[in-house]
Design a protein around this motif. Sequence first.
Motif, mmCIF file in Angstrom:
data_model
loop_
_atom_site.group_PDB
_atom_site.id
_atom_site.type_symbol
_atom_site.label_atom_id
_atom_site.label_comp_id
_atom_site.label_asym_id
_atom_site.label_seq_id
_atom_site.Cartn_x
_atom_site.Cartn_y
_atom_site.Cartn_z
ATOM 1 N N PRO A 47 30.878 -2.454 -84.537
ATOM 2 C CA PRO A 47 31.667 -1.488 -83.781
ATOM 3 C C PRO A 47 32.577 -0.645 -84.671
ATOM 4 N N ALA A 48 32.930 0.527 -84.186
ATOM 5 C CA ALA A 48 33.780 1.461 -84.918
ATOM 6 C C ALA A 48 35.174 0.898 -85.152
ATOM 7 N N ASN A 49 35.866 1.534 -86.098
ATOM 8 C CA ASN A 49 37.285 1.266 -86.355
ATOM 9 C C ASN A 49 37.580 -0.142 -86.851
ATOM 10 N N GLN A 50 36.951 -0.512 -87.945
ATOM 11 C CA GLN A 50 37.284 -1.716 -88.690
ATOM 12 C C GLN A 50 37.071 -3.012 -87.924
ATOM 13 N N GLN A 51 35.957 -3.106 -87.239
ATOM 14 C CA GLN A 51 35.595 -4.364 -86.594
ATOM 15 C C GLN A 51 34.601 -5.083 -87.490
ATOM 16 N N SER A 52 34.810 -6.363 -87.739
ATOM 17 C CA SER A 52 33.887 -7.099 -88.599
ATOM 18 C C SER A 52 32.811 -7.781 -87.766
ATOM 19 N N VAL A 53 31.635 -7.939 -88.371
ATOM 20 C CA VAL A 53 30.508 -8.593 -87.725
ATOM 21 C C VAL A 53 29.927 -9.606 -88.702
ATOM 22 N N ASP A 76 30.028 3.701 -94.478
ATOM 23 C CA ASP A 76 31.323 3.203 -94.040
ATOM 24 C C ASP A 76 31.296 1.713 -93.714
ATOM 25 N N VAL A 77 30.149 1.076 -93.911
ATOM 26 C CA VAL A 77 30.050 -0.364 -93.700
ATOM 27 C C VAL A 77 30.188 -1.034 -95.057
ATOM 28 N N VAL A 78 31.219 -1.851 -95.195
ATOM 29 C CA VAL A 78 31.553 -2.450 -96.483
ATOM 30 C C VAL A 78 31.443 -3.962 -96.368
ATOM 31 N N GLY A 79 30.787 -4.582 -97.351
ATOM 32 C CA GLY A 79 30.648 -6.033 -97.343
ATOM 33 C C GLY A 79 31.952 -6.726 -97.664
ATOM 34 N N TYR A 89 22.829 -18.585 -95.026
ATOM 35 C CA TYR A 89 23.511 -17.572 -95.832
ATOM 36 C C TYR A 89 24.347 -16.746 -94.860
ATOM 37 N N HIS A 90 25.640 -16.596 -95.156
ATOM 38 C CA HIS A 90 26.586 -15.970 -94.245
ATOM 39 C C HIS A 90 27.051 -14.641 -94.821
ATOM 40 N N ALA A 91 26.894 -13.568 -94.057
ATOM 41 C CA ALA A 91 27.354 -12.246 -94.474
ATOM 42 C C ALA A 91 28.316 -11.706 -93.424
ATOM 43 N N VAL A 92 29.422 -11.116 -93.888
ATOM 44 C CA VAL A 92 30.392 -10.466 -93.003
ATOM 45 C C VAL A 92 30.616 -9.054 -93.529
ATOM 46 N N VAL A 93 30.509 -8.068 -92.652
ATOM 47 C CA VAL A 93 30.756 -6.679 -93.053
ATOM 48 C C VAL A 93 31.818 -6.066 -92.147
ATOM 49 N N PHE A 94 32.359 -4.942 -92.588
ATOM 50 C CA PHE A 94 33.462 -4.263 -91.930
ATOM 51 C C PHE A 94 33.111 -2.789 -91.803
#
Length: 190
Positions: A47-53, A76-79, A89-94
Amino acid sequence: MTGSTPRGNAWEVKFSNKSGVELRGSAFVVCTAQSHTRVADTPLTVPANQQSVSSFLRCPGAQVPTGGGWEATGTDVVGLRFTRSTQSYHAVVFNTSNTDQSFNAVALCSTVAHEPRLSAQIMVQPGDEGVATAHCDPGQVASGGGSFPSGQAFIGASRALPDGTGWQITAENTTATAQRVTAEAICTSS
């Protein structure tokens, strides 16, 4: 980094520079003759505005993660976090943009024994950068690695040590509060 993923027998890294000054980036790959299985997630919406997934990729059978990465639809998606957890394996992006983006995580899995080693936790003050290094045991090398930021510290570099015996990350704290960061090396017998 706005993307870091395996491509056949190569590794592709994407960079985005919004600083207004020239910056440099480079990619590297850890190579092995061992066979690996590539496991990819279905694209997830950030989602927009700095939501992490978060994405958890599970290796098949008795295989374990040896490394991995991610790719996204936009710059604009940063790991933020990439780490091994048992057989996952766990990945989180912002997402730093005003529009929804998508990303998918990729894990490389192997039947060869690999085990994680963590660095000491470092504290990165607001506006500062910090470096954390995880070392493998004697006789081991790092096949991959990642990081554990406590919040929204961005990982600007994630790489093997020059001699291959560990993993080092550089974290930039863009928040107003101190962030704790830990590096992880995924180690195997050399």
